[in-house]
Write a protein that holds these residues in place. Sequence first.
Motif, PDB file in Angstrom:
ATOM      1  N   ASP A 172       0.806  -1.213   0.000  1.00  0.00           N
ATOM      2  CA  ASP A 172       0.000   0.000   0.000  1.00  0.00           C
ATOM      3  C   ASP A 172       0.846   1.274   0.000  1.00  0.00           C
ATOM      4  O   ASP A 172       0.319   2.380   0.134  1.00  0.00           O
ATOM      5  N   ALA A 173       2.165   1.132  -0.158  1.00  0.00           N
ATOM      6  CA  ALA A 173       3.051   2.286  -0.090  1.00  0.00           C
ATOM      7  C   ALA A 173       2.980   3.124  -1.361  1.00  0.00           C
ATOM      8  O   ALA A 173       2.908   2.581  -2.467  1.00  0.00           O
ATOM      9  N   VAL A 174       2.980   4.442  -1.183  1.00  0.00           N
ATOM     10  CA  VAL A 174       3.098   5.364  -2.314  1.00  0.00           C
ATOM     11  C   VAL A 174       4.571   5.744  -2.379  1.00  0.00           C
ATOM     12  O   VAL A 174       5.047   6.625  -1.671  1.00  0.00           O
ATOM     13  N   TRP A 175       5.313   5.051  -3.225  1.00  0.00           N
ATOM     14  CA  TRP A 175       6.773   5.145  -3.185  1.00  0.00           C
ATOM     15  C   TRP A 175       7.330   5.080  -4.604  1.00  0.00           C
ATOM     16  O   TRP A 175       7.187   4.071  -5.285  1.00  0.00           O
ATOM     17  N   ASP A 176       7.956   6.165  -5.039  1.00  0.00           N
ATOM     18  CA  ASP A 176       8.632   6.210  -6.325  1.00  0.00           C
ATOM     19  C   ASP A 176      10.123   6.025  -6.046  1.00  0.00           C
ATOM     20  O   ASP A 176      10.812   6.970  -5.670  1.00  0.00           O
ATOM     21  N   ASP A 177      10.597   4.800  -6.219  1.00  0.00           N
ATOM     22  CA  ASP A 177      11.947   4.486  -5.769  1.00  0.00           C
ATOM     23  C   ASP A 177      13.014   5.248  -6.550  1.00  0.00           C
ATOM     24  O   ASP A 177      14.002   5.717  -5.964  1.00  0.00           O
ATOM     25  N   ASP A 178      12.853   5.376  -7.853  1.00  0.00           N
ATOM     26  CA  ASP A 178      13.836   6.121  -8.645  1.00  0.00           C
ATOM     27  C   ASP A 178      13.923   7.573  -8.177  1.00  0.00           C
ATOM     28  O   ASP A 178      15.009   8.134  -8.039  1.00  0.00           O
ATOM     29  N   PHE A 179      12.761   8.180  -7.927  1.00  0.00           N
ATOM     30  CA  PHE A 179      12.724   9.570  -7.464  1.00  0.00           C
ATOM     31  C   PHE A 179      13.385   9.700  -6.093  1.00  0.00           C
ATOM     32  O   PHE A 179      14.218  10.590  -5.873  1.00  0.00           O
ATOM     33  N   GLU A 180      13.020   8.821  -5.148  1.00  0.00           N
ATOM     34  CA  GLU A 180      13.570   8.897  -3.795  1.00  0.00           C
ATOM     35  C   GLU A 180      15.081   8.686  -3.796  1.00  0.00           C
ATOM     36  O   GLU A 180      15.823   9.354  -3.069  1.00  0.00           O
ATOM     37  N   ARG A 181      15.546   7.772  -4.627  1.00  0.00           N
ATOM     38  CA  ARG A 181      16.981   7.493  -4.707  1.00  0.00           C
ATOM     39  C   ARG A 181      17.752   8.706  -5.225  1.00  0.00           C
ATOM     40  O   ARG A 181      18.754   9.118  -4.635  1.00  0.00           O
ATOM     41  N   GLU A 182      17.271   9.280  -6.311  1.00  0.00           N
ATOM     42  CA  GLU A 182      17.969  10.419  -6.905  1.00  0.00           C
ATOM     43  C   GLU A 182      17.901  11.657  -6.015  1.00  0.00           C
ATOM     44  O   GLU A 182      18.864  12.422  -5.933  1.00  0.00           O
ATOM     45  N   GLU A 183      16.774  11.845  -5.320  1.00  0.00           N
ATOM     46  CA  GLU A 183      16.662  12.988  -4.409  1.00  0.00           C
ATOM     47  C   GLU A 183      17.599  12.825  -3.213  1.00  0.00           C
ATOM     48  O   GLU A 183      18.134  13.805  -2.692  1.00  0.00           O
ATOM     49  N   THR A 184      17.793  11.594  -2.763  1.00  0.00           N
ATOM     50  CA  THR A 184      18.744  11.343  -1.671  1.00  0.00           C
ATOM     51  C   THR A 184      20.154  11.722  -2.107  1.00  0.00           C
ATOM     52  O   THR A 184      20.905  12.366  -1.364  1.00  0.00           O
ATOM     53  N   ILE A 185      20.506  11.325  -3.313  1.00  0.00           N
ATOM     54  CA  ILE A 185      21.836  11.652  -3.840  1.00  0.00           C
ATOM     55  C   ILE A 185      21.998  13.159  -3.994  1.00  0.00           C
ATOM     56  O   ILE A 185      23.027  13.739  -3.603  1.00  0.00           O
ATOM     57  N   ARG A 186      20.961  13.824  -4.544  1.00  0.00           N
ATOM     58  CA  ARG A 186      21.046  15.271  -4.713  1.00  0.00           C
ATOM     59  C   ARG A 186      21.140  15.989  -3.371  1.00  0.00           C
ATOM     60  O   ARG A 186      21.840  17.004  -3.228  1.00  0.00           O
ATOM     61  N   PHE A 187      20.440  15.465  -2.371  1.00  0.00           N
ATOM     62  CA  PHE A 187      20.479  16.051  -1.036  1.00  0.00           C
ATOM     63  C   PHE A 187      21.900  16.031  -0.472  1.00  0.00           C
ATOM     64  O   PHE A 187      22.396  17.018   0.073  1.00  0.00           O
ATOM     65  N   VAL A 188      22.566  14.881  -0.599  1.00  0.00           N
ATOM     66  CA  VAL A 188      23.938  14.771  -0.116  1.00  0.00           C
ATOM     67  C   VAL A 188      24.870  15.692  -0.901  1.00  0.00           C
ATOM     68  O   VAL A 188      25.702  16.404  -0.324  1.00  0.00           O
ATOM     69  N   MET A 189      24.728  15.686  -2.214  1.00  0.00           N
ATOM     70  CA  MET A 189      25.612  16.507  -3.056  1.00  0.00           C
ATOM     71  C   MET A 189      25.443  17.995  -2.749  1.00  0.00           C
ATOM     72  O   MET A 189      26.427  18.738  -2.678  1.00  0.00           O
ATOM     73  N   ARG A 190      24.191  18.448  -2.550  1.00  0.00           N
ATOM     74  CA  ARG A 190      23.971  19.856  -2.206  1.00  0.00           C
ATOM     75  C   ARG A 190      24.560  20.171  -0.844  1.00  0.00           C
ATOM     76  O   ARG A 190      25.153  21.233  -0.637  1.00  0.00           O
ATOM     77  N   GLY A 191      24.389  19.246   0.099  1.00  0.00           N
ATOM     78  CA  GLY A 191      24.924  19.467   1.445  1.00  0.00           C
ATOM     79  C   GLY A 191      26.434  19.568   1.460  1.00  0.00           C
ATOM     80  O   GLY A 191      27.015  20.258   2.307  1.00  0.00           O
ATOM     81  N   LEU A 192      27.084  18.904   0.524  1.00  0.00           N
ATOM     82  CA  LEU A 192      28.547  18.938   0.437  1.00  0.00           C
ATOM     83  C   LEU A 192      29.036  20.057  -0.491  1.00  0.00           C
ATOM     84  O   LEU A 192      30.231  20.199  -0.713  1.00  0.00           O
ATOM     85  N   GLY A 193      28.064  20.807  -1.037  1.00  0.00           N
ATOM     86  CA  GLY A 193      28.434  21.910  -1.929  1.00  0.00           C
ATOM     87  C   GLY A 193      28.918  21.451  -3.282  1.00  0.00           C
ATOM     88  O   GLY A 193      29.701  22.135  -3.946  1.00  0.00           O
ATOM     89  N   LEU A 194      28.420  20.293  -3.710  1.00  0.00           N
ATOM     90  CA  LEU A 194      28.868  19.719  -4.994  1.00  0.00           C
ATOM     91  C   LEU A 194      27.804  19.799  -6.072  1.00  0.00           C
ATOM     92  O   LEU A 194      28.016  19.293  -7.171  1.00  0.00           O
ATOM     93  N   ALA A 195      26.653  20.404  -5.737  1.00  0.00           N
ATOM     94  CA  ALA A 195      25.570  20.477  -6.729  1.00  0.00           C
ATOM     95  C   ALA A 195      24.926  21.855  -6.674  1.00  0.00           C
ATOM     96  O   ALA A 195      25.070  22.583  -5.706  1.00  0.00           O
TER      97      ALA A 195
END
Length: 221
Positions: free
Chosen positions: A198-221
């Motif tokens: 019953d989960a509303v989960w877009d795995d590709d979106f969540e995965r890429e947003e996690t990566i972007r979150f880390v990259m922005r936090g490290l000042g790499l994006a």
Amino acid sequence: MSDTVEAWIEELLKSDGAGAKMTEKQARIVQSAIEVFAEKGYAASSTSEIAQRAGVAEGTIFRHYKTKKDLLFAIVAPAMTKLLAPFVLRGFHKVLDTEYESYDQVLRAMIENRIEFLRKHRNILKILLQEIPFHPEMQERFQRDVLGLVLERLRKLVAKFQDKGQMAELPSSTVVRLSVSAIMGYVAVRTVYGEREDAVWDDDFEREETIRFVMRGLGLA
């Protein structure tokens, strides 16, 4: 009892903590305990339920293990030192020994690697996630025998990017901590929630947003 036995359980059932071969009853007790602890958590599990699932008398458990906690540690301790750590490092070598052009490629490879590892070793990882916060002895063993080995390799990988001028000059340990925290958070939520029907989960979106979150936090994006 499940017909599919995880690889680490097969190894664990070959011998007890002292290296002696387990009896058939002892092996059934251990495998049943793994299933019950993974399903209900240590605190909510009972030795009577474990005994019933194993098809033995409850007293048989206490002939091998003095307490329920002894039974838990008979599973967790060898799983971490002899099985989990080698499995983690063996799988992680594919990530750490590959040449990457950018750090986001490293993050993506780490996520894919950990998800595959989780599929193969779900029960022991579930027990560890549930019980490590409540058992200091387990925390110490995990940090020493598993986490420490992985983090040291990751710090070296981060240092390579920093030497090339491709990453902010933060302490490598800080970069690793931020990266691992975000990735493990994604993997944990994906496991607990994302795989539900019953989960509303877009795995590709969540995965890429996690990566972007880390990259922005490290000042790499």
